[in-house]
Write a protein that holds these residues in place. Structure first.
Motif, mmCIF file in Angstrom:
data_model
loop_
_atom_site.group_PDB
_atom_site.id
_atom_site.type_symbol
_atom_site.label_atom_id
_atom_site.label_comp_id
_atom_site.label_asym_id
_atom_site.label_seq_id
_atom_site.Cartn_x
_atom_site.Cartn_y
_atom_site.Cartn_z
ATOM 1 N N ASP A 1 -31.115 36.124 -18.750
ATOM 2 C CA ASP A 1 -29.921 36.024 -17.508
ATOM 3 C C ASP A 1 -29.226 35.387 -17.956
ATOM 4 O O ASP A 1 -28.363 35.420 -17.773
ATOM 5 N N CYS B 1 -32.295 38.744 -19.773
ATOM 6 C CA CYS B 1 -34.087 38.886 -19.670
ATOM 7 C C CYS B 1 -34.564 38.170 -18.542
ATOM 8 O O CYS B 1 -34.076 37.175 -18.415
ATOM 9 N N ASP C 1 -34.724 38.811 -14.989
ATOM 10 C CA ASP C 1 -33.814 39.683 -13.737
ATOM 11 C C ASP C 1 -33.931 38.126 -12.665
ATOM 12 O O ASP C 1 -34.358 39.037 -11.090
ATOM 13 N N CYS D 1 -27.905 38.112 -11.412
ATOM 14 C CA CYS D 1 -27.863 39.334 -12.210
ATOM 15 C C CYS D 1 -26.827 40.930 -11.112
ATOM 16 O O CYS D 1 -26.344 41.526 -11.709
ATOM 17 N N ARG D 2 -27.650 40.524 -9.935
ATOM 18 C CA ARG D 2 -26.850 41.901 -9.032
ATOM 19 C C ARG D 2 -25.431 41.665 -9.067
ATOM 20 O O ARG D 2 -24.720 42.769 -8.754
ATOM 21 N N THR E 1 -31.518 43.800 -16.906
ATOM 22 C CA THR E 1 -31.851 42.809 -17.787
ATOM 23 C C THR E 1 -33.770 43.546 -17.515
ATOM 24 O O THR E 1 -33.587 44.293 -17.799
ATOM 25 N N LYS F 1 -36.967 42.699 -16.045
ATOM 26 C CA LYS F 1 -37.130 41.341 -15.167
ATOM 27 C C LYS F 1 -38.866 41.398 -15.458
ATOM 28 O O LYS F 1 -39.892 42.523 -16.093
ATOM 29 N N ILE G 1 -34.472 47.182 -16.530
ATOM 30 C CA ILE G 1 -33.559 48.035 -15.198
ATOM 31 C C ILE G 1 -32.353 48.095 -15.924
ATOM 32 O O ILE G 1 -31.361 46.646 -16.195
ATOM 33 N N ARG H 1 -28.498 48.385 -15.182
ATOM 34 C CA ARG H 1 -26.771 47.996 -14.661
ATOM 35 C C ARG H 1 -25.555 48.315 -15.455
ATOM 36 O O ARG H 1 -26.151 48.948 -16.768
#
Length: 344
Positions: free
Chosen positions: A252, A278, A280, A284-285, A293, A295, A329, A331
């Motif tokens: 990530d 990669c 998480d 990332c959020r 990503t 997780k 995940i 996003r």
């Protein structure tokens, strides 16, 4: 009421340390004192606690924590930090404390992990993966010290390891993109000699070929897992056209660096290019846009490492390995308008 070692010491008129030495049959205690302490223990029916028995059973209840490799992983590393926290909490509930190996040269000649384990009477070690592993790690792996590796394959007589299934990490990304008609994909890996990164790269190229997706040499770049290297790798990919439709990075942190490079180029994410990282990690959020990503179950990996090490120490299991399934995940950085539902 259950008595404590301190209360037994008060009754005998000695220190708690003296009572501990009598229980564990260590130190130079006079026969009269030994007799007096034993008599009180017998009369009160005192049962030594687990910790008081530890020396008698030749266990220190201490675990060594090693950040391995000539290029060390730092405490601040967002992925391993969460794994170690989960390990710490689980191993603590099992009755152990952790000793962190911090000085570079234990015996002033070389990094001798086996000698250090013997010096501190450690029950076992957890080894956190780094890059370019030193020979001392291999020596420890091949010793009789129980060891569990995290993201590092150990093959010793009393060693096990836990890792994310890195082949599945890349498989999930490539499958998702393929099922949504994205076939031009770049890859940014960690160091070219990184075992974990190479597992992800090999799986990436395998599934790209399997689905008939083109693998362009200039679209495969390498960094060092951190943000600036992802930025520089993305710049190299953008140095010539055509551009890929999507970029998949092995961490990530590198994805966040790639995101910066894409924005500087004036490209919109995800409209002009999709981006998947990669690990998480928490950042990332909160990136703009939030980062898609793969997780890795950091909490599960830490807990597994703790229980596996505890079982190795107590002879309850044979050495082995566990691969933990990752989860894709999605996003905003990889949103596809007509997303095909698939199991992740």
């Amino acid at each position: 009421m259950k008595l404590t070692i301190r209360e037994i010491a008060q009754m005998a008129g000695v220190s708690p340390g003296t009572v501990s030495k009598v229980i564990n049959k260590t130190g130079s205690i006079s026969p009269q004192t030994v007799k007096k302490v034993k008599k009180i223990i017998e009369e009160t029916g005192y049962q030594p606690s687990f910790s008081a028995k530890s020396l008698a059973t030749k266990k220190s209840n201490l675990i060594g924590l090693i950040y391995a490799g000539e290029v060390h992983v730092e405490f601040s590393h967002p992925f391993f930090n969460e794994v170690v926290n989960a390990f710490k909490n689980a191993i603590g509930k099992l009755g152990y404390d952790i000793l962190v190996f911090s000085n570079d040269k234990f015996n002033m000649v070389k990094e001798d992990y086996v000698a250090r384990c013997n010096h501190f009477h450690l029950d076992g070690c957890v080894i956190i993966a780094g890059e370019q592993l030193e020979e001392a790690v291999n020596e420890l792996d091949q010793s009789n010290v129980p060891c569990v590796g995290v993201d590092i394959e150990l093959k010793g007589p009393r060693s096990s390891y836990v890792s994310t299934d890195n082949g599945k990490v890349s498989a999930k990304v490539v499958e998702y993109l393929y099922l949504n008609s994205i076939k031009e994909v770049a890859f940014i890996g960690g160091p070219a000699n990184s075992i974990i990164s190479n597992l992800r790269k090999e799986a990436f190229t395998h599934y790209m070929h399997l689905f008939g997706m083109t693998v362009r040499p200039n679209w495969i770049q390498f960094g060092n897992y951190f943000e600036d290297s992802g930025y520089q790798a993305m710049k190299r990919i953008l140095a010539s056209k055509p551009y890929p439709e999507a970029v998949y990075t092995a961490s990530d942190m590198m994805a966040l660096g790639a995101l910066k490079a894409l924005k500087e180029e004036g490209l919109r994410i995800p409209e002009d290019m999709k981006l998947v990282g990669c690990d998480d990690i928490e950042a990332c959020r909160y990136s703009d846009p939030p980062l898609a990503t793969v997780k890795q179950d950091k909490d599960k990996m830490g807990k597994l490492a703790a229980y596996m090490l505890h079982d190795l120490i107590n002879g309850n299991t044979e050495p082995g390995s566990i691969l933990v399934d990752p989860k894709l995940i999605i996003r905003d950085s990889c949103v596809i308008e007509k997303d095909i539902t698939m199991s992740t």
